[in-house]
Write a protein that holds these residues in place. Structure first.
Motif, mmCIF file in Angstrom:
data_model
loop_
_atom_site.group_PDB
_atom_site.id
_atom_site.type_symbol
_atom_site.label_atom_id
_atom_site.label_comp_id
_atom_site.label_asym_id
_atom_site.label_seq_id
_atom_site.Cartn_x
_atom_site.Cartn_y
_atom_site.Cartn_z
ATOM 1 N N VAL A 162 0.822 -1.215 0.000
ATOM 2 C CA VAL A 162 0.000 0.000 0.000
ATOM 3 C C VAL A 162 0.857 1.268 0.000
ATOM 4 C CG1 VAL A 162 -2.022 -1.035 1.076
ATOM 5 C CG2 VAL A 162 -0.194 -0.155 2.524
ATOM 6 N N LEU A 163 2.036 1.182 0.591
ATOM 7 C CA LEU A 163 2.983 2.292 0.622
ATOM 8 C C LEU A 163 4.388 1.696 0.544
ATOM 9 C CD1 LEU A 163 1.494 4.333 3.593
ATOM 10 C CD2 LEU A 163 1.413 5.036 1.204
ATOM 11 N N GLU A 164 5.367 2.543 0.342
ATOM 12 C CA GLU A 164 6.732 2.040 0.330
ATOM 13 C C GLU A 164 7.080 1.460 1.697
ATOM 14 O OE1 GLU A 164 11.328 3.580 -0.484
ATOM 15 O OE2 GLU A 164 9.634 4.930 -0.826
ATOM 16 N N GLY A 165 7.423 0.182 1.709
ATOM 17 C CA GLY A 165 7.778 -0.483 2.957
ATOM 18 C C GLY A 165 6.594 -0.938 3.784
ATOM 19 N N VAL A 166 5.386 -0.720 3.277
ATOM 20 C CA VAL A 166 4.172 -1.068 4.034
ATOM 21 C C VAL A 166 3.251 -1.928 3.163
ATOM 22 C CG1 VAL A 166 2.156 -0.201 5.274
ATOM 23 C CG2 VAL A 166 4.304 1.097 5.305
ATOM 24 N N GLN A 194 9.572 -7.603 -0.748
ATOM 25 C CA GLN A 194 9.070 -6.229 -0.883
ATOM 26 C C GLN A 194 9.820 -5.243 0.023
ATOM 27 O OE1 GLN A 194 4.769 -5.794 -0.778
ATOM 28 N NE2 GLN A 194 4.453 -7.899 -1.472
ATOM 29 N N ASP A 195 10.794 -5.772 0.772
ATOM 30 C CA ASP A 195 11.592 -4.923 1.665
ATOM 31 C C ASP A 195 10.682 -4.131 2.607
ATOM 32 O OD1 ASP A 195 13.913 -3.915 2.742
ATOM 33 O OD2 ASP A 195 14.078 -2.271 1.289
ATOM 34 N N LEU A 196 9.817 -4.833 3.296
ATOM 35 C CA LEU A 196 8.834 -4.187 4.170
ATOM 36 C C LEU A 196 9.430 -3.804 5.517
ATOM 37 C CD1 LEU A 196 5.693 -6.486 3.618
ATOM 38 C CD2 LEU A 196 6.306 -4.379 2.410
ATOM 39 N N THR A 197 8.857 -2.753 6.061
ATOM 40 C CA THR A 197 9.170 -2.368 7.439
ATOM 41 C C THR A 197 7.970 -2.642 8.342
ATOM 42 O OG1 THR A 197 8.435 -0.090 7.021
ATOM 43 C CG2 THR A 197 10.789 -0.591 6.731
ATOM 44 N N HIS A 198 6.772 -2.576 7.729
ATOM 45 C CA HIS A 198 5.536 -2.815 8.476
ATOM 46 C C HIS A 198 4.594 -3.718 7.664
ATOM 47 C CE1 HIS A 198 7.012 0.827 10.470
ATOM 48 N NE2 HIS A 198 6.227 0.518 11.495
ATOM 49 N N LEU A 199 3.973 -4.655 8.360
ATOM 50 C CA LEU A 199 2.962 -5.501 7.732
ATOM 51 C C LEU A 199 1.701 -5.446 8.585
ATOM 52 C CD1 LEU A 199 2.163 -7.504 5.499
ATOM 53 C CD2 LEU A 199 2.956 -9.357 6.992
ATOM 54 N N PHE A 200 0.630 -4.952 7.989
ATOM 55 C CA PHE A 200 -0.658 -4.864 8.680
ATOM 56 C C PHE A 200 -1.434 -6.164 8.441
ATOM 57 C CE2 PHE A 200 0.742 -0.588 8.309
ATOM 58 C CZ PHE A 200 0.178 0.121 9.356
ATOM 59 N N GLY A 228 12.994 -8.137 11.100
ATOM 60 C CA GLY A 228 12.980 -6.683 11.108
ATOM 61 C C GLY A 228 11.709 -6.043 10.599
ATOM 62 N N VAL A 229 10.602 -6.785 10.619
ATOM 63 C CA VAL A 229 9.323 -6.241 10.144
ATOM 64 C C VAL A 229 8.380 -6.093 11.334
ATOM 65 C CG1 VAL A 229 7.339 -6.582 8.623
ATOM 66 C CG2 VAL A 229 9.614 -7.336 7.902
ATOM 67 N N LYS A 230 7.800 -4.893 11.463
ATOM 68 C CA LYS A 230 6.862 -4.626 12.551
ATOM 69 C C LYS A 230 5.467 -5.037 12.119
ATOM 70 C CE LYS A 230 6.098 -2.798 16.654
ATOM 71 N NZ LYS A 230 6.761 -3.296 17.875
ATOM 72 N N ALA A 231 4.853 -5.932 12.878
ATOM 73 C CA ALA A 231 3.495 -6.374 12.559
ATOM 74 C C ALA A 231 2.484 -5.537 13.328
ATOM 75 C CB ALA A 231 3.323 -7.844 12.908
ATOM 76 N N LEU A 264 -4.114 2.316 9.208
ATOM 77 C CA LEU A 264 -3.348 3.018 8.174
ATOM 78 C C LEU A 264 -3.315 4.522 8.438
ATOM 79 C CD1 LEU A 264 -4.512 1.092 4.978
ATOM 80 C CD2 LEU A 264 -2.256 1.023 6.051
ATOM 81 N N SER A 265 -4.431 5.047 8.931
ATOM 82 C CA SER A 265 -4.495 6.475 9.230
ATOM 83 C C SER A 265 -3.491 6.841 10.312
ATOM 84 C CB SER A 265 -5.909 6.851 9.670
ATOM 85 O OG SER A 265 -5.973 8.211 10.035
ATOM 86 N N LYS A 266 -3.419 6.025 11.365
ATOM 87 C CA LYS A 266 -2.470 6.270 12.450
ATOM 88 C C LYS A 266 -1.037 6.160 11.941
ATOM 89 C CE LYS A 266 -5.167 6.750 16.140
ATOM 90 N NZ LYS A 266 -5.110 7.911 17.054
ATOM 91 N N HIS A 267 -0.806 5.180 11.078
ATOM 92 C CA HIS A 267 0.543 4.975 10.547
ATOM 93 C C HIS A 267 0.969 6.152 9.680
ATOM 94 C CE1 HIS A 267 4.078 2.765 9.174
ATOM 95 N NE2 HIS A 267 3.791 3.187 7.933
ATOM 96 N N LEU A 268 0.055 6.618 8.819
ATOM 97 C CA LEU A 268 0.360 7.756 7.951
ATOM 98 C C LEU A 268 0.613 9.012 8.763
ATOM 99 C CD1 LEU A 268 -2.196 7.180 5.048
ATOM 100 C CD2 LEU A 268 0.275 6.964 4.933
ATOM 101 N N SER A 269 -0.163 9.185 9.825
ATOM 102 C CA SER A 269 0.021 10.359 10.685
ATOM 103 C C SER A 269 1.390 10.335 11.357
ATOM 104 C CB SER A 269 -1.066 10.426 11.753
ATOM 105 O OG SER A 269 -2.332 10.549 11.148
#
Length: 275
Positions: A162-166, A194-200, A228-231, A264-269
């Motif tokens: 959905v976003l870079e790294g997400v 995908q070189d993710l940092t976060h996976l929802f 190294g991926v935050k769930a 996603l809203s909290k993450h974007l903020s």
């Protein structure tokens, strides 16, 4: 005739071989199947049986009929032929063969001993054809089902960027141990690719959360953390949250949200504040 019974059996085999296409066409009329390929397949089994009667090497004939059964069993799956319809053809070919054999026996005045010897050779060959065909048919059918299930499980565990790294992993429907393993494998593989940092992880579509499901979700979260991926858990309905608490699975260190939109809203903020 003055021929001994072995020569008489050989005579029947030779005559059956000469009539293989005629017998194959008779089968086509009874089965409403007269394609060139089907005709050749039926003619081939008639020829193998004819060789089994006219030759002494029954082992070689059994190997040939086994190969025939395996090849045609696999082809039947490819062309969508039903197993029960295929097995009917075996009954038809048996009837037609014995009808032709009866004609040959009467025409050449062959002995009763010859007929018994033909039966001793013919029936095991046909039985082996049915066994080899059915075994390969079931094996191929099972393989197709397993492949379809594997494809379904893979498609049911999409990691959507959905976003870079997400990315989002929506889990919909029931979760058993097989699917849980696919979810874990997919989450780890796609996170790396995908070189993710976060996976929802969206649980809004999960129908039932029991001990097994809760522990597997926790296992996915722990595994992601190791690479190294935050769930982040989203879509947790009140009854699901209550079930997790009751089951004693500790999600206190995991960020959780009631909806994916909220997550996603909290993450974007948070991302915008860091910029």
């Amino acid at each position: 005739m003055s021929l001994n019974y072995k020569s008489q059996v050989e005579l029947i085999g030779n005559k059956i071989g000469e009539m293989k296409y005629h017998i194959a066409r008779e089968m086509a009329e009874k089965l409403d199947n007269d394609t060139d390929q089907a005709l050749e397949i039926r003619a081939e089994i008639v020829q193998i049986i004819a060789d089994g009667l006219s030759q002494d090497s029954i082992k070689a004939v059994m190997n040939r009929i086994t190969t025939w059964g395996e090849v045609t069993g696999k082809q039947a799956i490819t062309y969508g032929v039903a197993l029960d319809e295929s097995l009917k053809s075996t009954s038809k070919i048996r009837q037609l063969l014995w009808s032709r054999i009866e004609e040959i026996v009467k025409r050449y005045n062959l002995s009763t001993e010859t007929v018994f010897e033909v039966a001793r050779k013919l029936d095991p060959i046909l039985d082996q054809a049915v066994y080899a065909y059915s075994t390969e048919y079931v094996k191929s059918y099972k393989g197709i089902l397993e492949e379809a299930q594997e494809n379904f499980l893979t498609l049911s565990a999409p990691v959507v960027p959905v976003l870079e790294g997400v990315a989002v992993l929506p889990i919909i429907g029931g979760v058993d141990t097989v699917r849980a393993d696919v979810l874990l494998e997919t989450a780890l593989r796609e996170s790396t690719q995908q070189d993710l940092t976060h996976l929802f992880i969206d649980l809004s579509g999960v129908t039932v959360v029991d001990t097994m499901v809760a522990h597997y979700v926790y296992k996915i979260i722990q595994s992601l953390e190791m690479v190294g991926v935050k769930a982040v858990l989203a879509g947790i309905r009140p009854e699901v949250a209550q079930t997790m608490v009751t089951l004693g699975v500790n999600f206190s260190e995991v960020k959780t949200y009631s909806t994916m939109q909220q997550a996603l809203s909290k993450h974007l903020s948070a991302e915008s504040l860091l910029k």
